[in-house]
Design a protein around this motif. Structure first.
Motif, PDB file in Angstrom:
ATOM      1  N   LEU A  70       0.823  -1.218   0.000  1.00 40.00           N
ATOM      2  CA  LEU A  70       0.000   0.000   0.000  1.00 40.00           C
ATOM      3  C   LEU A  70       0.853   1.261   0.000  1.00 40.00           C
ATOM      4  O   LEU A  70       0.492   2.254  -0.643  1.00 40.00           O
ATOM      5  N   ILE A  71       1.960   1.226   0.701  1.00 32.71           N
ATOM      6  CA  ILE A  71       2.843   2.398   0.709  1.00 32.71           C
ATOM      7  C   ILE A  71       3.398   2.643  -0.692  1.00 32.71           C
ATOM      8  O   ILE A  71       3.467   3.788  -1.151  1.00 32.71           O
ATOM      9  N   SER A 122       0.520   4.047  -2.858  1.00 34.79           N
ATOM     10  CA  SER A 122      -0.237   5.181  -2.329  1.00 34.79           C
ATOM     11  C   SER A 122      -0.256   6.383  -3.285  1.00 34.79           C
ATOM     12  O   SER A 122      -1.210   7.155  -3.277  1.00 34.79           O
ATOM     13  N   LEU A 153      -7.974   3.951  -0.774  1.00 36.47           N
ATOM     14  CA  LEU A 153      -7.166   3.582   0.377  1.00 36.47           C
ATOM     15  C   LEU A 153      -8.030   3.333   1.612  1.00 36.47           C
ATOM     16  O   LEU A 153      -7.754   2.431   2.405  1.00 36.47           O
TER      17      LEU A 153
END
Length: 81
Positions: free
Chosen positions: A53-54, A57, A65
């Motif tokens: 996810l980072i 992002s 998100l």
């Protein structure tokens, strides 16, 4: 690379636990080993999801998100309840 490395580490821990269960040859001790695995699995899941996810992002909108975070929350709720 880090996500794959964590998954390989997880697989090695799982394999080591299975071998330990075979050598221990006792249900109570095998259950203790399995309890340890119950802590390792979600930790690896959360860590790999966080890394993914980072890195994504920048490409995802805030609403997506939030939906992903809700989904992870449901997974954690299902594991611990």
């Amino acid at each position: 690379m880090s996500m794959a490395g964590l998954r390989i580490l997880s697989a090695l821990i799982e394999l080591s636990a299975a071998i330990a269960m075979l050598f221990l040859n006792d249900v109570k001790k095998a259950l203790a080993v399995n309890a340890f695995l119950a802590m390792v699995g979600p930790t690896i899941l959360i860590t790999t999801m966080s890394i993914g996810l980072i890195s994504l992002s920048d490409d995802l909108s805030v609403s997506k998100l939030v939906f992903i975070a809700i989904g992870v929350g449901f997974i954690l709720y299902g594991i611990y309840k």
